[in-house]
Design a protein around this motif. Structure first.
Motif, PDB file in Angstrom:
ATOM      1  N   ARG A  70       0.830  -1.208   0.000  1.00 57.86           N
ATOM      2  CA  ARG A  70       0.000   0.000   0.000  1.00 57.86           C
ATOM      3  C   ARG A  70       0.864   1.258   0.000  1.00 57.86           C
ATOM      4  O   ARG A  70       0.623   2.199  -0.763  1.00 57.86           O
ATOM      5  CB  ARG A  70      -0.922   0.005   1.211  1.00 57.86           C
ATOM      6  N   SER A  71       1.908   1.275   0.849  1.00 56.71           N
ATOM      7  CA  SER A  71       2.780   2.447   0.914  1.00 56.71           C
ATOM      8  C   SER A  71       3.529   2.663  -0.392  1.00 56.71           C
ATOM      9  O   SER A  71       3.693   3.793  -0.849  1.00 56.71           O
ATOM     10  CB  SER A  71       3.784   2.289   2.061  1.00 56.71           C
TER      11      SER A  71
ATOM     12  N   HIS B  16       1.242   4.142  -3.008  1.00 65.03           N
ATOM     13  CA  HIS B  16       0.894   5.541  -2.750  1.00 65.03           C
ATOM     14  C   HIS B  16       2.099   6.477  -2.831  1.00 65.03           C
ATOM     15  O   HIS B  16       1.990   7.592  -3.331  1.00 65.03           O
ATOM     16  CB  HIS B  16       0.259   5.667  -1.359  1.00 65.03           C
TER      17      HIS B  16
ATOM     18  N   SER C  96      -8.100   3.562   1.414  1.00 64.66           N
ATOM     19  CA  SER C  96      -7.753   3.306   0.018  1.00 64.66           C
ATOM     20  C   SER C  96      -8.995   3.321  -0.863  1.00 64.66           C
ATOM     21  O   SER C  96      -8.998   3.907  -1.954  1.00 64.66           O
ATOM     22  CB  SER C  96      -7.030   1.957  -0.107  1.00 64.66           C
TER      23      SER C  96
ATOM     24  N   THR D  73      -5.963   9.825  -6.865  1.00 60.86           N
ATOM     25  CA  THR D  73      -5.222   9.878  -5.624  1.00 60.86           C
ATOM     26  C   THR D  73      -4.335  11.117  -5.610  1.00 60.86           C
ATOM     27  O   THR D  73      -3.721  11.439  -6.611  1.00 60.86           O
ATOM     28  CB  THR D  73      -4.342   8.622  -5.479  1.00 60.86           C
TER      29      THR D  73
ATOM     30  N   GLU E 228       0.661  11.243  -2.614  1.00 59.86           N
ATOM     31  CA  GLU E 228       0.537   9.854  -2.205  1.00 59.86           C
ATOM     32  C   GLU E 228       0.887   8.901  -3.320  1.00 59.86           C
ATOM     33  O   GLU E 228       1.020   7.703  -3.090  1.00 59.86           O
ATOM     34  CB  GLU E 228      -0.883   9.564  -1.705  1.00 59.86           C
ATOM     35  N   ILE E 229       1.029   9.368  -4.543  1.00 57.39           N
ATOM     36  CA  ILE E 229       1.305   8.447  -5.630  1.00 57.39           C
ATOM     37  C   ILE E 229       2.653   8.698  -6.286  1.00 57.39           C
ATOM     38  O   ILE E 229       3.070   7.945  -7.146  1.00 57.39           O
ATOM     39  CB  ILE E 229       0.204   8.525  -6.720  1.00 57.39           C
TER      40      ILE E 229
ATOM     41  N   ARG F 114      -4.871   2.027 -11.878  1.00 59.83           N
ATOM     42  CA  ARG F 114      -4.634   2.459 -10.505  1.00 59.83           C
ATOM     43  C   ARG F 114      -5.889   2.275  -9.663  1.00 59.83           C
ATOM     44  O   ARG F 114      -5.831   1.854  -8.514  1.00 59.83           O
ATOM     45  CB  ARG F 114      -4.195   3.927 -10.484  1.00 59.83           C
TER      46      ARG F 114
ATOM     47  N   GLU G 106      -6.022  -0.074  -6.365  1.00 61.83           N
ATOM     48  CA  GLU G 106      -6.431   0.449  -5.067  1.00 61.83           C
ATOM     49  C   GLU G 106      -7.659  -0.278  -4.535  1.00 61.83           C
ATOM     50  O   GLU G 106      -7.781  -0.525  -3.331  1.00 61.83           O
ATOM     51  CB  GLU G 106      -6.711   1.954  -5.173  1.00 61.83           C
TER      52      GLU G 106
END
Length: 214
Positions: free
Chosen positions: A27-28, A31, A88, A99, A103-104, A193, A197
């Motif tokens: 997830r990190s 993002h 998310s 997003t 964060e991306i 994306r 997500e």
């Protein structure tokens, strides 16, 4: 040495098995890119070290004897996963799949600020600290290596063994962060994306629910 080799093999196997740590690192990295994923991996590794230290000094044993404390830790971890998954999904659907750039893209200035503030590290740390299975692992393995009649050696030996676990986990999670970041750039269309997500958010929520009911 005959006992150490199976322990190292077990650490490698656990590191390669997808779990809560893998989910938050993915997830990190999705993002915030590689740097965010690596900071999250370091946070997860730091959490493992805290668990091992707690076992070494006997705190974990008290925790495991308390059903209420165990349940509180387990539910806290479940809530954290569900919140991350829900966030998310919210960013993906309620914001129209766009997003925020900080964060991306790790290369953006805001992304650097987010990494410097330690948010990915804290997410990884909290994920591991609220995972009682890490405590169970060290409770089950570390006592086998502590010499009887040498309580003063318990902490150094436990920390040395925990370092093996930490390095295995950190190495694999770092590889995961780099791979996910590269895949993000290759599959970075808005539609892809959104699909990523959505699947990741649903997986995090599913893991959180599973942790809560088991």
């Amino acid at each position: 040495m005959s006992q150490l080799l199976p322990y190292v093999g077990l650490c490698v196997l656990i590191a390669l098995t997808p779990g809560l740590d893998t989910a938050v690192v993915v997830r990190s990295a999705l993002h915030g890119g590689t740097r965010a994923g690596l900071f999250t991996a370091v946070g997860c590794a730091a959490g493992l070290l805290v668990h091992a230290t707690a076992v070494a000094v006997g705190v974990a044993e008290l925790l495991l004897r308390s059903a209420a404390a165990y349940q509180a830790m387990r539910l806290a971890g479940a809530v954290l996963l569900i919140v991350l998954g829900a966030r998310s999904l919210w960013l993906t659907w309620w914001r129209g799949g766009e997003t925020p750039q900080h964060e991306i893209a790790a290369e953006a200035p805001l992304g650097d600020v987010a990494v410097r503030r330690g948010k990915p590290f804290v997410q990884g740390l909290l994920t591991d600290l609220t995972n009682p299975k890490a405590t169970l692992f060290f409770v089950a393995t570390l006592p086998q290596f502590i010499p009887l009649g040498r309580p003063s050696a318990a902490v150094p030996i436990a920390l040395a063994l925990a370092t093996i676990t930490l390095l295995c986990s950190l190495a694999w999670l770092s590889v995961t962060a780099v791979a996910v970041n590269r895949a993000r750039h290759l599959l970075g269309s808005p539609r892809m994306r959104r699909a990523q997500e959505t699947m990741l958010g649903a997986a995090l929520i599913g893991l959180g629910v599973r942790v809560a009911i088991h």
